[in-house]
Motif scaffolding. Structure first.
Motif, PDB file in Angstrom:
ATOM      1  N   VAL A  64       0.844  -1.201   0.000  1.00  0.00           N
ATOM      2  CA  VAL A  64       0.000   0.000   0.000  1.00  0.00           C
ATOM      3  C   VAL A  64       0.875   1.245   0.000  1.00  0.00           C
ATOM      4  O   VAL A  64       0.666   2.166  -0.804  1.00  0.00           O
ATOM      5  N   GLN A  65       1.882   1.283   0.857  1.00  0.00           N
ATOM      6  CA  GLN A  65       2.770   2.449   0.913  1.00  0.00           C
ATOM      7  C   GLN A  65       3.535   2.639  -0.384  1.00  0.00           C
ATOM      8  O   GLN A  65       3.717   3.770  -0.845  1.00  0.00           O
ATOM      9  N   LYS A  66       3.994   1.550  -0.979  1.00  0.00           N
ATOM     10  CA  LYS A  66       4.720   1.649  -2.249  1.00  0.00           C
ATOM     11  C   LYS A  66       3.814   2.238  -3.333  1.00  0.00           C
ATOM     12  O   LYS A  66       4.227   3.106  -4.101  1.00  0.00           O
ATOM     13  N   ALA A  67       2.573   1.777  -3.387  1.00  0.00           N
ATOM     14  CA  ALA A  67       1.620   2.286  -4.381  1.00  0.00           C
ATOM     15  C   ALA A  67       1.380   3.783  -4.196  1.00  0.00           C
ATOM     16  O   ALA A  67       1.343   4.545  -5.172  1.00  0.00           O
ATOM     17  N   LEU A  68       1.231   4.206  -2.963  1.00  0.00           N
ATOM     18  CA  LEU A  68       0.972   5.618  -2.677  1.00  0.00           C
ATOM     19  C   LEU A  68       2.216   6.470  -2.926  1.00  0.00           C
ATOM     20  O   LEU A  68       2.113   7.592  -3.432  1.00  0.00           O
ATOM     21  N   ARG A  69       3.389   5.930  -2.608  1.00  0.00           N
ATOM     22  CA  ARG A  69       4.634   6.679  -2.843  1.00  0.00           C
ATOM     23  C   ARG A  69       4.876   6.935  -4.327  1.00  0.00           C
ATOM     24  O   ARG A  69       5.420   7.963  -4.706  1.00  0.00           O
ATOM     25  N   LEU A  70       4.487   6.009  -5.170  1.00  0.00           N
ATOM     26  CA  LEU A  70       4.744   6.205  -6.602  1.00  0.00           C
ATOM     27  C   LEU A  70       3.711   7.115  -7.261  1.00  0.00           C
ATOM     28  O   LEU A  70       3.814   7.443  -8.425  1.00  0.00           O
ATOM     29  N   GLY A  71       2.717   7.545  -6.491  1.00  0.00           N
ATOM     30  CA  GLY A  71       1.801   8.546  -7.019  1.00  0.00           C
ATOM     31  C   GLY A  71       0.334   8.176  -7.061  1.00  0.00           C
ATOM     32  O   GLY A  71      -0.489   8.994  -7.466  1.00  0.00           O
ATOM     33  N   ALA A  72      -0.018   6.962  -6.653  1.00  0.00           N
ATOM     34  CA  ALA A  72      -1.445   6.626  -6.594  1.00  0.00           C
ATOM     35  C   ALA A  72      -2.095   7.487  -5.512  1.00  0.00           C
ATOM     36  O   ALA A  72      -1.493   7.748  -4.475  1.00  0.00           O
ATOM     37  N   LEU A  73      -3.307   7.925  -5.754  1.00  0.00           N
ATOM     38  CA  LEU A  73      -4.026   8.731  -4.763  1.00  0.00           C
ATOM     39  C   LEU A  73      -4.915   7.881  -3.867  1.00  0.00           C
ATOM     40  O   LEU A  73      -5.316   8.324  -2.798  1.00  0.00           O
ATOM     41  N   GLY A  74      -5.241   6.668  -4.303  1.00  0.00           N
ATOM     42  CA  GLY A  74      -6.140   5.852  -3.509  1.00  0.00           C
ATOM     43  C   GLY A  74      -5.783   4.389  -3.522  1.00  0.00           C
ATOM     44  O   GLY A  74      -5.154   3.894  -4.456  1.00  0.00           O
ATOM     45  N   TYR A  75      -6.210   3.699  -2.456  1.00  0.00           N
ATOM     46  CA  TYR A  75      -5.987   2.263  -2.344  1.00  0.00           C
ATOM     47  C   TYR A  75      -7.073   1.696  -1.452  1.00  0.00           C
ATOM     48  O   TYR A  75      -7.228   2.133  -0.309  1.00  0.00           O
ATOM     49  N   ILE A  76      -7.834   0.746  -1.989  1.00  0.00           N
ATOM     50  CA  ILE A  76      -8.841   0.049  -1.189  1.00  0.00           C
ATOM     51  C   ILE A  76      -8.729  -1.447  -1.416  1.00  0.00           C
ATOM     52  O   ILE A  76      -8.260  -1.898  -2.462  1.00  0.00           O
ATOM     53  N   ALA A  77      -9.146  -2.192  -0.424  1.00  0.00           N
ATOM     54  CA  ALA A  77      -9.161  -3.655  -0.529  1.00  0.00           C
ATOM     55  C   ALA A  77     -10.403  -4.088  -1.292  1.00  0.00           C
ATOM     56  O   ALA A  77     -11.478  -3.510  -1.131  1.00  0.00           O
ATOM     57  N   LYS A  78     -10.239  -5.122  -2.120  1.00  0.00           N
ATOM     58  CA  LYS A  78     -11.390  -5.644  -2.867  1.00  0.00           C
ATOM     59  C   LYS A  78     -12.515  -6.072  -1.932  1.00  0.00           C
ATOM     60  O   LYS A  78     -13.681  -5.914  -2.266  1.00  0.00           O
ATOM     61  N   THR A  79     -12.162  -6.570  -0.765  1.00  0.00           N
ATOM     62  CA  THR A  79     -13.185  -7.023   0.172  1.00  0.00           C
ATOM     63  C   THR A  79     -14.068  -5.872   0.656  1.00  0.00           C
ATOM     64  O   THR A  79     -15.180  -6.102   1.100  1.00  0.00           O
ATOM     65  N   ASN A  80     -13.571  -4.642   0.578  1.00  0.00           N
ATOM     66  CA  ASN A  80     -14.342  -3.472   1.002  1.00  0.00           C
ATOM     67  C   ASN A  80     -14.838  -2.628  -0.166  1.00  0.00           C
ATOM     68  O   ASN A  80     -15.400  -1.550   0.051  1.00  0.00           O
ATOM     69  N   ALA A  81     -14.621  -3.086  -1.368  1.00  0.00           N
ATOM     70  CA  ALA A  81     -14.972  -2.279  -2.543  1.00  0.00           C
ATOM     71  C   ALA A  81     -16.461  -1.931  -2.577  1.00  0.00           C
ATOM     72  O   ALA A  81     -16.829  -0.820  -2.968  1.00  0.00           O
ATOM     73  N   GLY A  82     -17.316  -2.842  -2.162  1.00  0.00           N
ATOM     74  CA  GLY A  82     -18.748  -2.553  -2.165  1.00  0.00           C
ATOM     75  C   GLY A  82     -19.113  -1.391  -1.267  1.00  0.00           C
ATOM     76  O   GLY A  82     -20.076  -0.669  -1.514  1.00  0.00           O
ATOM     77  N   ILE A  83     -18.342  -1.172  -0.232  1.00  0.00           N
ATOM     78  CA  ILE A  83     -18.594  -0.098   0.725  1.00  0.00           C
ATOM     79  C   ILE A  83     -17.811   1.169   0.371  1.00  0.00           C
ATOM     80  O   ILE A  83     -18.318   2.271   0.485  1.00  0.00           O
ATOM     81  N   GLU A  84     -16.573   0.999  -0.069  1.00  0.00           N
ATOM     82  CA  GLU A  84     -15.664   2.137  -0.207  1.00  0.00           C
ATOM     83  C   GLU A  84     -15.430   2.650  -1.624  1.00  0.00           C
ATOM     84  O   GLU A  84     -14.892   3.751  -1.787  1.00  0.00           O
ATOM     85  N   LEU A  85     -15.802   1.899  -2.643  1.00  0.00           N
ATOM     86  CA  LEU A  85     -15.418   2.271  -4.004  1.00  0.00           C
ATOM     87  C   LEU A  85     -15.924   3.647  -4.426  1.00  0.00           C
ATOM     88  O   LEU A  85     -15.161   4.467  -4.938  1.00  0.00           O
ATOM     89  N   LEU A  86     -17.195   3.926  -4.227  1.00  0.00           N
ATOM     90  CA  LEU A  86     -17.731   5.228  -4.659  1.00  0.00           C
ATOM     91  C   LEU A  86     -17.049   6.385  -3.939  1.00  0.00           C
ATOM     92  O   LEU A  86     -16.704   7.399  -4.559  1.00  0.00           O
ATOM     93  N   ALA A  87     -16.845   6.247  -2.644  1.00  0.00           N
ATOM     94  CA  ALA A  87     -16.175   7.303  -1.889  1.00  0.00           C
ATOM     95  C   ALA A  87     -14.722   7.456  -2.336  1.00  0.00           C
ATOM     96  O   ALA A  87     -14.214   8.577  -2.437  1.00  0.00           O
TER      97      ALA A  87
END
Length: 134
Positions: A64-87
């Motif tokens: 997660v930290q590596k993804a964010l360090r390279l410039g991604a703005l967001g990271y969510i787990a697939k298991t929570n995608a139904g709850i968190e994806l829109l936000a």
């Protein structure tokens, strides 16, 4: 908002990101040919205005930290995608960082289906096709 392209692997994601120049790119870490981290690294240089959101089964702090360090703005787990994806999409499209609950972030209040903040007006998304058989 509409999906302008779906890809099946990381190399194709890089190629399409350069070609389409989407506003938002949704990536998985575990995509074939070129993993999501390397795909995102290449996309950052070819499509620097694109915002990257990871939706992945991989939930280790290091990844997660590596993804964010390279410039991604967001990271969510697939298991929570139904709850968190829109936000997450809403936040990332507005240029705000979003890290899902259990990954070092906290989940915001649920957004009703089809309801977005005023800031979510992007119309191009590059994503991976939905998984089948799982």
């Amino acid at each position: 908002m509409h999906i302008v392209c779906e890809v099946s692997d990381g190399l194709e994601a890089v190629q399409k990101a350069e070609e389409v120049q989407p506003d938002l790119i949704v990536l998985d870490i575990g995509i074939p040919t070129l993993d999501g981290i390397e795909a995102a690294r290449r996309i950052r240089s070819l499509s620097p205005e694109a915002k990257i959101l990871f939706v992945s089964q991989e939930s280790s702090t290091d990844v997660v930290q590596k993804a964010l360090r390279l410039g991604a703005l967001g990271y969510i787990a697939k298991t929570n995608a139904g709850i968190e994806l829109l936000a997450a999409v809403d936040a990332v499209c507005q240029g705000r960082r979003f890290v899902g609950a259990g990954l070092g972030g906290t989940s915001p209040p649920s957004l009703p289906m089809g309801k977005f903040s005023k800031g979510l007006h992007r119309d191009e998304v590059l994503g991976s096709p939905p998984e089948t058989g799982n």
